[in-house]
Design a protein around this motif. Structure first.
Motif, short mmCIF file in Angstrom:
data_model
loop_
_atom_site.label_atom_id
_atom_site.label_comp_id
_atom_site.label_asym_id
_atom_site.label_seq_id
_atom_site.Cartn_x
_atom_site.Cartn_y
_atom_site.Cartn_z
N UNK A 152 77.11 19.59 57.07
CA UNK A 152 77.19 21.05 57.30
C UNK A 152 78.56 21.57 56.86
N UNK A 153 79.61 20.89 57.27
CA UNK A 153 80.97 21.33 56.91
C UNK A 153 81.17 21.34 55.39
N UNK A 154 80.63 20.35 54.73
CA UNK A 154 80.74 20.28 53.27
C UNK A 154 79.99 21.45 52.62
N UNK A 155 78.81 21.77 53.16
CA UNK A 155 78.01 22.87 52.60
C UNK A 155 78.68 24.22 52.83
N UNK A 192 77.76 27.77 50.31
CA UNK A 192 77.41 28.67 51.42
C UNK A 192 76.02 29.30 51.30
N UNK A 193 75.54 29.52 50.06
CA UNK A 193 74.20 30.10 49.90
C UNK A 193 73.14 29.15 50.44
N UNK A 194 73.31 27.86 50.13
CA UNK A 194 72.35 26.85 50.58
C UNK A 194 72.37 26.72 52.11
N UNK A 195 73.57 26.79 52.70
CA UNK A 195 73.64 26.63 54.15
C UNK A 195 73.02 27.84 54.86
N UNK A 196 73.12 29.02 54.24
CA UNK A 196 72.45 30.21 54.81
C UNK A 196 70.94 30.02 54.79
N UNK A 197 70.43 29.54 53.65
CA UNK A 197 68.99 29.28 53.53
C UNK A 197 68.54 28.26 54.58
N UNK A 198 69.40 27.30 54.87
CA UNK A 198 69.06 26.21 55.79
C UNK A 198 69.03 26.64 57.25
N UNK A 216 63.48 19.05 52.99
CA UNK A 216 64.26 18.14 53.83
C UNK A 216 65.75 18.45 53.70
N UNK A 217 66.47 18.33 54.80
CA UNK A 217 67.91 18.58 54.81
C UNK A 217 68.37 18.96 56.20
N UNK A 218 69.63 19.33 56.34
CA UNK A 218 70.12 19.74 57.65
C UNK A 218 69.82 21.22 57.88
N UNK A 219 69.67 21.60 59.15
CA UNK A 219 69.48 23.01 59.48
C UNK A 219 68.17 23.30 60.18
N UNK A 220 68.12 24.47 60.79
CA UNK A 220 66.93 24.88 61.57
C UNK A 220 65.74 25.20 60.68
N UNK A 221 66.01 25.49 59.41
CA UNK A 221 64.94 25.83 58.45
C UNK A 221 64.66 24.67 57.51
#
Length: 575
Positions: free
Chosen positions: A27-30, A35-41, A57-62
């Motif tokens: 998460x910290x790396x993203x 940042x766009x990918x982490x928002x999507x996630x 597949x990946x980290x995040x609620x989405x």
């Protein structure tokens, strides 16, 4: 790029000790680099759609990961204990060939067992219909299959089945989702009780395959089977564990398997999409079929619930059938068999969905059986079997290449359906006809119905908004004319209403609400709009029809119908 405060709060919740160090580091790396990918996630939670929960597949609620699946399993565990307070609940888990499926299946098993639930976990990948079968066979309270069906390789998913072997439906789905939403990630019990996890395999396979042979056989003689040449591809998926053995036990010897696609592989290296709805997915199978002069080609999707079929047309060329055509032939042959055995007594039914061909209802009428039409998704067809125990279910399908033979499996089943397709090909060939020729005969008897589907992919946050706006526009500014033919009726399944455009009269639709709109025109055409429940797509389904007086006029009439369907799509600016 600025991350919205609301999304940042969701991200920060995952930077707490409830989440492992690897997740937090990712998460910290993203945040720093993507940042766009982490928002999507993180901008929303993954939702249950028509086929359960499915996502990248990946980290995040989405995203699909150990935490989102763990939370769903914890909520489901809590619900099982509420529903069955005086029992030890039992669950069975299967998974397909996708990346991480085996690992994620064990996570799900761990959470169930940590909650005192007895778990049957398949030792290796298995077909989705076998999971549905195993729920009832093992007397389980629920079942889970880890799969993303035919989605691209970066996806995975989680489908939930109830005691009857069908997918979760109301009221259970809403109650489970409510419990999941109220849970905090810190409440997930990940510590397995391995004493409660039992591995299963061949013992269940044998019973399931024997049941498939019994249900999928419609009377082909051994001579007819010997005279049929089959090409089969598993498209790197789970069907390799069940389909070849089912065909062998049913007596089919001339089965050629596409070797390059035989090995399960979540990367699906030989195809752009492992979806038998896409003609390109069956390219290698069709090439092999021409080499061995095969009569029929069958390909299944990664979790083996859908099948694509190609047969020789009346010019001797291999032709891909669409899901509606395969469904019509399978239903007709099952009804023929039931009629020949004297089993049609006026309390039988077949089933299909609101976006599938209307021709199926005409077919049902000709045999004197009921045709029940439900929302998209086989969970609704399975629910009918439970809701109408006084009726006998013959078979049912939908346009998206899925079919269910009888009620021993309560989901679309490409294992039994593959056998049924081969039986039809063998019988028709032995009778001096063909699968294709018998399909044309159905058109001459019941009217020639032709369907066309267009899917528009709209990814991410912006795509979801775009799809939402398209449906809003269709409701606020409905079409009045389609390709020169007046719209006479509009069904809106979100409001559960049907409006007669001439009189303005509105009637209520007796069906669960869903985000679907269907236009009916004066000339008998239909156009349906439906956002996908499992993919970032909006789908447009067109159905046109015409009388077909003779088999000889098939090609001319088909060309006219294809042209009409394309004109409708052009008229709507979709192609």
């Amino acid at each position: 790029m600025h991350i919205e405060p609301k999304i940042l709060d969701r991200i920060n919740a995952w930077l707490t000790p409830s989440f492992d160090e690897e997740t937090q580091a990712t998460i910290k790396d993203s945040i720093a680099n993507n940042p766009k990918d982490i928002q999507e996630s993180f901008y929303k939670d993954l939702e249950f759609g028509t086929g359960g929960m499915r996502g990248i597949m990946g980290v995040g609620t989405n995203r699909i990961n150990k935490y989102t699946l763990g939370k769903s399993t914890q909520g489901l565990s809590d619900y099982l204990h509420k529903q069955f307070p005086n029992e030890t609940p039992k669950a069975v888990i299967a998974y397909d060939c996708r990346h991480n499926s085996k690992t994620l299946a064990k996570v799900v098993a761990d959470v169930f067992s940590a909650n005192g639930i007895e778990v049957f976990l398949f030792e290796d990948l298995r077909a989705t219909p076998e999971l549905s079968f195993a729920v009832k066979h093992l007397n389980c309270h629920c079942g889970i299959v880890l799969t993303a069906s035919h989605n691209p390789p970066e996806y995975n998913g989680y489908k939930v089945y109830w005691q009857d072997g069908g997918q979760l439906v109301p009221p259970h789905d809403g109650a489970v989702i409510s419990l999941i939403n109220d849970l905090d990630y810190a409440n997930i019990k990940f510590e397995a009780n391995n004493d409660l996890i039992k591995y299963i395999g061949k013992d269940v396979d044998d019973v399931f395959i024997d049941a498939s042979v019994k249900n999928g056989s419609v009377g082909a003689t051994q001579n007819a089977k010997d005279d049929l040449t089959i090409v089969f591809t598993s498209l790197h998926g789970t069907s390799i564990t069940a389909v070849p053995e089912t065909l062998k036990r049913a007596g089919y010897k001339n089965v050629h398997i596409v070797a390059e696609q035989e090995k399960p592989d979540g990367g699906f290296p030989t195809v752009k999409s492992p979806n038998p709805e896409e003609p390109a997915a069956l390219k290698m199978a069709l090439e092999l079929a021409d080499k061995v002069n095969a009569d029929i080609v069958i390909g299944t999707d990664p979790d083996c619930d859908r099948l694509g079929v190609a047969v020789r047309n009346n010019d001797g060329e291999l032709q891909l059938l669409n899901g509606n055509q395969t469904m019509l032939m399978m239903t007709d042959f099952l009804l023929k068999q039931w009629k020949a055995e004297g089993k049609i007594k006026g309390k039988e039914f077949i089933a299909s969905t609101i976006v599938s061909t209307p021709m199926l209802t005409k077919l049902a009428e000709s045999y004197g059986v009921e045709s029940k039409i439900v929302l998209t998704g086989f969970k609704w067809i399975a629910k009918l079997i439970k809701d109408f125990p006084e009726l006998d279910f013959v078979g049912g399908g939908e346009e998206s290449f899925g079919y269910m033979v009888g009620d021993f499996v309560r989901d679309k089943d490409a294992v039994t359906s593959t056998l049924l397709a081969c039986e039809i090909a063998a019988i028709t060939k032995a009778n001096g006809s063909s699968f294709f020729n018998e399909l044309i005969k159905l058109y001459t008897e019941h009217g020639f119905y032709k369907e066309k589907l267009v899917s528009l992919t709209k990814k991410g946050i912006e795509g979801a908004e775009e799809i939402k706006q398209m449906m809003t526009d269709a409701r606020q500014n409905p079409l009045k004319v389609v390709n020169g033919s007046a719209v006479v009726k509009i069904e809106d399944y979100e409001s559960a209403t049907s409006k007669d455009m001439a009189s303005g009269k509105i009637t209520t639709l007796d069906i669960p609400k869903s985000n679907v709109i269907i236009y009916y025109t004066e000339d008998g055409s239909q156009v349906a709009l439906r956002p996908s429940g499992t993919e970032p797509k909006i789908k447009f389904y067109v159905s046109v029809n015409s009388a077909l007086d003779t088999i000889e006029n098939f090609k001319t009439t088909e060309t006219a119908l294809d042209t009409k369907a394309e004109t409708i799509l052009k008229d709507m600016n979709l192609i």
